[in-house]
Design a protein around this motif. Sequence first.
Motif, short mmCIF file in Angstrom:
data_model
loop_
_atom_site.label_atom_id
_atom_site.label_comp_id
_atom_site.label_asym_id
_atom_site.label_seq_id
_atom_site.Cartn_x
_atom_site.Cartn_y
_atom_site.Cartn_z
N PHE A 17 69.26 40.50 11.58
CA PHE A 17 68.62 40.29 12.88
C PHE A 17 67.11 40.13 12.73
N GLY A 18 66.54 40.95 11.85
CA GLY A 18 65.11 40.86 11.63
C GLY A 18 64.72 39.55 10.96
N SER A 77 56.12 49.00 16.18
CA SER A 77 55.38 48.22 15.18
C SER A 77 55.74 46.75 15.35
N ASP A 78 54.72 45.90 15.48
CA ASP A 78 54.95 44.47 15.68
C ASP A 78 54.66 43.64 14.43
N GLU A 79 54.63 44.30 13.30
CA GLU A 79 54.32 43.57 12.08
C GLU A 79 55.43 42.57 11.74
N PRO A 80 55.06 41.33 11.39
CA PRO A 80 56.07 40.34 11.01
C PRO A 80 56.70 40.70 9.67
N ILE A 81 57.91 40.23 9.41
CA ILE A 81 58.56 40.51 8.14
C ILE A 81 58.67 39.22 7.34
N GLU A 82 58.75 39.39 6.03
CA GLU A 82 58.91 38.24 5.16
C GLU A 82 60.37 37.79 5.17
#
Length: 552
Positions: free
Chosen positions: A69-70, A219-224
């Motif tokens: 999902f991420g 936390s709104d940090e984008p993921i790789e």
Amino acid sequence: MNVENQKTNYPALYTLITVFFFWGFIAAGNSIFIPFCKSYFSLDQFQSQLVDFAFYTAYYIGALLLFAFGNMSGKDIVGKWGYKKSIVYGLLFSALGAGAMIAAVEANLYVGMLVGLFIVALGFSLQQTAANPFAVLLGDPKTGASRVNLGGGINSFGTTIGPLIIGVALFGTTASITDEQIKALELSKVVILYACVGFLFVAAAALFYFSKKVPSGISDEPIEKANKALTTLVVMTILLAACFVPIFKTYQTDTTTFDVVQMQALEQYRMNWLMGALVVVIGGILFSYASAQKKSEGWGAMKYPQLVLGMLAIFTYVGVEVAIGSNLGELLKLDEFGSLQSSDIAPYISMYWGSLMIGRWAGAISVFNLKGMKKTIALIVVPLIAFGIILGANVFLGKDMTPLYYYVFCVLIQIGAFFLSKDKPAKTLMIFGSFGIIAMVVGLSTTSTLAIYAFLAGGLACSIMWPSIFSLSIIGLGKYTSQGSAFLIMMILGGGIIPPIQGKLSDIIGIHQSYIIAVVCFGYLTLFAFLVKGLLKKQNIDVDAIEVEGSH
């Protein structure tokens, strides 16, 4: 506010560590539940190990779904929900699993119990994904490891008393109960147990949800993104399902008219499919790494050799940790190991899982920055105090601990190993991996009390491995650290694959001889320590400068 000077949010931290307790309580309690189910439902050793298969496979499925999902949204799902809400959702999901367990017990259905445990562990997967970074968030990042280790210590306390409480729930506090008497037991106490567990899950969720002192942790940090890695993991999952379906189907076969040769052929058939599942996991991970070396785009953290080997190490570590404890009850039924009944094994299971508490408490000493003689004294005293707590908890519940008093000598050997390891993760893994190999070889070569102590010492060997493997696996990953951590959590799957393999091997060659599986596992973990040290050196990373952080 300067995050470096942030004070620890103790009310939120104390609320958080309750979930660490739940993980240990239920997971270790399965080691009592397995021999009970084997007797009550007339199962073979492999079928009884499906308890572990259901429980630990859920961790893998849960982590995989969160990663999928991420990856699709480009955002960390747990971070988007917030750590607080994620833990609430996880607790409520586990409560749903407790309800499913109650329904299955009322229906007297083993498969239903497996489904219930799967749902409980699926909730745990979400809780664990959120709880570790949440603990770091609740104060100064520099002291984050100490908060995680505190949670690990509470988790280990849960693993110590879980077998005892579940043993009382299943067998009561009366004298020994034979396997034939177990089949006639009423399961009302199990219903009460899981009703209480379900209530505690809901109560903890409410405590989190309504507490104003617990931050949201959003936390709104984008993921790789790692689309190729995700595709490979999905294919692996489909192949694993394909390996287990034929095994389950054969249990519908009427074997009452089978002769010895036919039964041997059937057992070998099941074993072949189990080994196929193992090949799928190992082959899938190695394929991902080999492909990432040719073209790294789309593979994310899979391009790092330390992570790939670390994934196999976590898979192996969780597998051997669970397999030793889950098969111990059947081992103790042998004449040469005391001819114990299922109702008599709780002290031994408690001591095995308590051995992990002994090591983890000792491992947590480093976060207090003790020096010189103070640290020396703590490394000696803390493990002995933990050993005393295990004995005391059992005696309090009326258990005879006389056969286990001299196990203190194994604890003293572990203390010596701690002094040799000097808080260095690679060295720690080498020493404790070798300790595990020696203990298992002694257990395989002997019987009676010496062999029992040796197999219990497997818990002492495993106790400190998780943080060492984790630290060595994610060092040097940079922006892929979070993704690498998610891949490592998925490999808790080992607890669902390796115990059934040992269970089926025991059906073929005997439960005592089946512990050769543990020798192989500890062998790889020792090898991993040697290999990763060389790999990191090539990346100009000093292994001895790495701090051991985290606790499972």
